[in-house]
Design a protein around this motif. Structure first.
Motif, PDB file in Angstrom:
ATOM      1  N   SER A   1     -34.780  -2.561  71.544  1.00  9.21           N
ATOM      2  CA  SER A   1     -33.797  -2.461  70.460  1.00  9.21           C
ATOM      3  C   SER A   1     -34.351  -1.833  69.185  1.00  9.21           C
ATOM      4  CB  SER A   1     -33.236  -3.853  70.126  1.00  9.21           C
ATOM      5  OG  SER A   1     -32.460  -4.342  71.190  1.00  9.21           O
ATOM      6  N   HIS A   2     -35.536  -1.219  69.263  1.00 10.79           N
ATOM      7  CA  HIS A   2     -36.133  -0.620  68.052  1.00 10.79           C
ATOM      8  C   HIS A   2     -36.982   0.583  68.464  1.00 10.79           C
ATOM      9  CE1 HIS A   2     -38.364  -1.497  63.969  1.00 10.79           C
ATOM     10  NE2 HIS A   2     -38.234  -0.201  64.195  1.00 10.79           N
ATOM     11  N   VAL A   3     -36.377   1.774  68.371  1.00 11.47           N
ATOM     12  CA  VAL A   3     -37.031   3.003  68.830  1.00 11.47           C
ATOM     13  C   VAL A   3     -36.676   4.148  67.870  1.00 11.47           C
ATOM     14  CG1 VAL A   3     -37.062   4.719  70.676  1.00 11.47           C
ATOM     15  CG2 VAL A   3     -36.955   2.288  71.252  1.00 11.47           C
TER      16      VAL A   3
ATOM     17  N   ASP B   1     -33.101   5.164  64.018  1.00 12.99           N
ATOM     18  CA  ASP B   1     -33.867   6.021  63.106  1.00 12.99           C
ATOM     19  C   ASP B   1     -33.896   5.477  61.681  1.00 12.99           C
ATOM     20  OD1 ASP B   1     -34.871   8.194  64.747  1.00 12.99           O
ATOM     21  OD2 ASP B   1     -32.750   8.527  65.207  1.00 12.99           O
ATOM     22  N   HIS B   2     -34.961   5.860  60.987  1.00 14.85           N
ATOM     23  CA  HIS B   2     -35.169   5.386  59.610  1.00 14.85           C
ATOM     24  C   HIS B   2     -34.118   5.921  58.643  1.00 14.85           C
ATOM     25  CE1 HIS B   2     -39.128   3.560  59.937  1.00 14.85           C
ATOM     26  NE2 HIS B   2     -39.607   4.605  60.585  1.00 14.85           N
ATOM     27  N   VAL B   3     -33.581   5.006  57.841  1.00 13.78           N
ATOM     28  CA  VAL B   3     -32.789   5.391  56.674  1.00 13.78           C
ATOM     29  C   VAL B   3     -33.495   4.777  55.482  1.00 13.78           C
ATOM     30  CG1 VAL B   3     -30.600   5.174  55.485  1.00 13.78           C
ATOM     31  CG2 VAL B   3     -30.646   5.346  57.963  1.00 13.78           C
TER      32      VAL B   3
ATOM     33  N   LEU C   1     -29.613   2.328  63.313  1.00 14.83           N
ATOM     34  CA  LEU C   1     -30.353   2.715  62.120  1.00 14.83           C
ATOM     35  C   LEU C   1     -31.355   1.619  61.791  1.00 14.83           C
ATOM     36  CD1 LEU C   1     -27.261   3.517  59.850  1.00 14.83           C
ATOM     37  CD2 LEU C   1     -28.651   5.188  61.100  1.00 14.83           C
ATOM     38  N   GLU C   2     -32.476   2.005  61.196  1.00 17.19           N
ATOM     39  CA  GLU C   2     -33.386   1.026  60.589  1.00 17.19           C
ATOM     40  C   GLU C   2     -33.390   1.295  59.095  1.00 17.19           C
ATOM     41  OE1 GLU C   2     -37.605   1.242  61.525  1.00 17.19           O
ATOM     42  OE2 GLU C   2     -37.993  -0.613  60.416  1.00 17.19           O
ATOM     43  N   CYS C   3     -32.781   0.393  58.346  1.00 17.10           N
ATOM     44  CA  CYS C   3     -32.675   0.597  56.905  1.00 17.10           C
ATOM     45  C   CYS C   3     -33.730  -0.215  56.154  1.00 17.10           C
ATOM     46  CB  CYS C   3     -31.275   0.208  56.426  1.00 17.10           C
ATOM     47  SG  CYS C   3     -31.026   0.616  54.673  1.00 17.10           S
TER      48      CYS C   3
ATOM     49  N   GLY D   1     -32.539  -4.388  59.684  1.00 15.82           N
ATOM     50  CA  GLY D   1     -32.900  -4.577  58.282  1.00 15.82           C
ATOM     51  C   GLY D   1     -34.400  -4.809  58.198  1.00 15.82           C
ATOM     52  N   SER D   2     -35.074  -3.992  57.376  1.00  9.91           N
ATOM     53  CA  SER D   2     -36.538  -4.032  57.319  1.00  9.91           C
ATOM     54  C   SER D   2     -37.040  -4.104  55.894  1.00  9.91           C
ATOM     55  CB  SER D   2     -37.124  -2.754  57.938  1.00  9.91           C
ATOM     56  OG  SER D   2     -36.820  -2.681  59.302  1.00  9.91           O
ATOM     57  N   ILE D   3     -38.128  -4.814  55.707  1.00  5.58           N
ATOM     58  CA  ILE D   3     -38.862  -4.710  54.441  1.00  5.58           C
ATOM     59  C   ILE D   3     -40.029  -3.753  54.669  1.00  5.58           C
ATOM     60  CG2 ILE D   3     -40.355  -5.913  52.786  1.00  5.58           C
ATOM     61  CD1 ILE D   3     -37.560  -6.802  52.370  1.00  5.58           C
ATOM     62  N   HIS D   4     -40.058  -2.676  53.900  1.00  3.63           N
ATOM     63  CA  HIS D   4     -41.222  -1.780  53.895  1.00  3.63           C
ATOM     64  C   HIS D   4     -41.905  -1.797  52.534  1.00  3.63           C
ATOM     65  CE1 HIS D   4     -38.942   0.383  57.321  1.00  3.63           C
ATOM     66  NE2 HIS D   4     -39.896  -0.335  57.841  1.00  3.63           N
ATOM     67  N   TRP D   5     -41.181  -2.224  51.511  1.00  5.56           N
ATOM     68  CA  TRP D   5     -41.689  -2.273  50.137  1.00  5.56           C
ATOM     69  C   TRP D   5     -41.250  -3.562  49.467  1.00  5.56           C
ATOM     70  CZ3 TRP D   5     -44.604   1.757  48.093  1.00  5.56           C
ATOM     71  CH2 TRP D   5     -44.639   2.930  48.866  1.00  5.56           C
TER      72      TRP D   5
ATOM     73  N   ALA E   1     -35.751  -6.922  61.396  1.00 10.35           N
ATOM     74  CA  ALA E   1     -36.844  -6.270  62.125  1.00 10.35           C
ATOM     75  C   ALA E   1     -38.200  -6.713  61.583  1.00 10.35           C
ATOM     76  CB  ALA E   1     -36.710  -4.751  62.006  1.00 10.35           C
ATOM     77  N   HIS E   2     -39.192  -6.638  62.423  1.00  7.29           N
ATOM     78  CA  HIS E   2     -40.588  -7.027  62.117  1.00  7.29           C
ATOM     79  C   HIS E   2     -40.710  -7.991  60.929  1.00  7.29           C
ATOM     80  CE1 HIS E   2     -40.177  -3.770  59.206  1.00  7.29           C
ATOM     81  NE2 HIS E   2     -40.299  -2.817  60.117  1.00  7.29           N
ATOM     82  N   PRO E   3     -40.218  -9.247  61.112  1.00  8.10           N
ATOM     83  CA  PRO E   3     -40.217 -10.200  59.988  1.00  8.10           C
ATOM     84  C   PRO E   3     -41.616 -10.554  59.476  1.00  8.10           C
ATOM     85  CG  PRO E   3     -39.547 -11.279  62.038  1.00  8.10           C
ATOM     86  CD  PRO E   3     -39.568  -9.820  62.316  1.00  8.10           C
TER      87      PRO E   3
ATOM     88  N   SER F   1     -40.105  -2.238  70.451  1.00  4.64           N
ATOM     89  CA  SER F   1     -41.446  -1.638  70.530  1.00  4.64           C
ATOM     90  C   SER F   1     -41.781  -0.914  69.230  1.00  4.64           C
ATOM     91  CB  SER F   1     -41.521  -0.648  71.692  1.00  4.64           C
ATOM     92  OG  SER F   1     -40.673   0.466  71.426  1.00  4.64           O
ATOM     93  N   ASP F   2     -40.722  -0.515  68.478  1.00  2.65           N
ATOM     94  CA  ASP F   2     -40.934   0.320  67.280  1.00  2.65           C
ATOM     95  C   ASP F   2     -41.637   1.618  67.694  1.00  2.65           C
ATOM     96  OD1 ASP F   2     -40.745   0.967  64.608  1.00  2.65           O
ATOM     97  OD2 ASP F   2     -41.806  -0.820  63.905  1.00  2.65           O
ATOM     98  N   ALA F   3     -41.303   2.105  68.906  1.00  2.00           N
ATOM     99  CA  ALA F   3     -41.936   3.319  69.430  1.00  2.00           C
ATOM    100  C   ALA F   3     -41.527   4.532  68.607  1.00  2.00           C
ATOM    101  CB  ALA F   3     -41.534   3.528  70.891  1.00  2.00           C
TER     102      ALA F   3
HETATM  103 ZN   LIG Z   1     -40.040  -0.670  59.979  1.00  2.00          ZN
END
Ligand SMILES: [Zn+2]
Ligand SMILES: [Zn+2]
Length: 266
Positions: free
Chosen positions: A5-7, A38-40, A78-80, A104-108, A149-151, A226-228
């Motif tokens: 579910s994450h590619v 895909d990344h947004v 989407l991965e936001c 939903g992701s935290i990157h920052w 995603a990736h908590p 997998s976040d492939a």
């Molecule tokens: Zn991410």
């Protein structure tokens, strides 16, 4: 084989993968469904800021889905990054097409990148972790997403700064449970992300301990990602991730179709 579910594909700033190659890799692994997410990035600080072209992604993935019809179910997602901070923009984006799934992701956290040692600049370990979990809770409680995603992505910063491949979350049980409770109460899913293993940063995460807390808080939906960013990484280390999910007491993995959860029993 459990759905991934994450590619990412070439519609993400950090991937060259053709959507069709990614889907063929899923077929080769016997995967019945795959979500292309895909990344947004609406955060000015992010390397992916301004890269995403929703119309191009949508048309290419709809075509890919049609070509592979009957061989694998292709979900468009989407991965936001930090979706709680960009709600009007995300809402406009989501109203343009009937997406299957939103990560939903935290990157920052503010100006701090969660994937590098810089995150901890001027901070003790505990201060940094508390800051991260507070932002994660805000996302979990406020944002429009299907899967958190990736908590435990802060493990990447921890690995680079302190060299630890695993984290004992016991001292942070209360703030972590706040996150898990929000995911559970809102009927969202928690992702087990396997990319740590490929990066030499330890097992998939979050840990069995965190997954158990999620169940205790009423959590029902767990997805595998997998976040492939390359076809060869589709479904990587899913055996290990599945064993963790099972050890935490879950009996199914979830996949999203048209933003609704479906359980795949194992
Ligand atoms: Zn991410
Ligand atoms: Zn990703």
């Amino acid at each position: 084989m459990i759905p991934d579910s994450h590619v990412h594909t070439r519609f993400s700033f950090d991937s060259q993968a053709s959507p069709e190659a990614v889907c063929r890799a899923a077929i080769a692994r016997g995967m019945p469904e795959i979500a292309l997410t895909d990344h947004v990035d609406m955060n000015l600080l992010d390397g992916g800021y301004g890269y995403f072209r929703p119309q191009k992604q949508w048309e290419a993935l709809v075509n890919c889905r049609a070509r592979l019809n009957g061989r694998v179910r292709v979900h468009i997602g989407l991965e936001c990054g930090e979706p709680h901070l960009f709600r009007p923009d995300l809402s406009a984006l989501l109203s343009a097409h009937p997406y299957d799934v939103v990560l939903g992701s935290i990157h920052w956290v503010g100006h701090r990148p969660v994937e590098t040692a810089d995150f901890f600049h001027g901070l003790e370990f505990g201060e940094g972790v508390a800051l991260y979990l507070d932002e994660l809770a805000r996302l979990a409680e406020e944002a429009d997403y299907d899967i958190l995603a990736h908590p435990d992505i802060i493990r990447r910063a921890i690995f680079h700064r302190f060299g630890w491949a695993e984290v004992d979350w016991t001292p942070y049980e209360a703030p972590m449970r706040r996150v898990l409770r929000a995911v559970a109460e809102r009927g969202k899913a928690l992702e087990v992300n396997t990319s740590y293993r490929r990066r030499g940063m330890g097992p998939p995460g979050p840990s069995v301990q965190v997954l158990r807390w999620f169940r205790e808080e009423g959590g029902r939906f767990v997805t595998l990602g997998s976040d492939a960013h390359r076809p060869e990484d589709i479904g990587a280390d899913f055996g290990e991730a599945l064993a963790m999910v099972r050890a935490a007491g879950f009996e199914a993995i979830t996949v999203f179709r048209q933003r609704r959860p479906y359980e795949v029993r194992f």
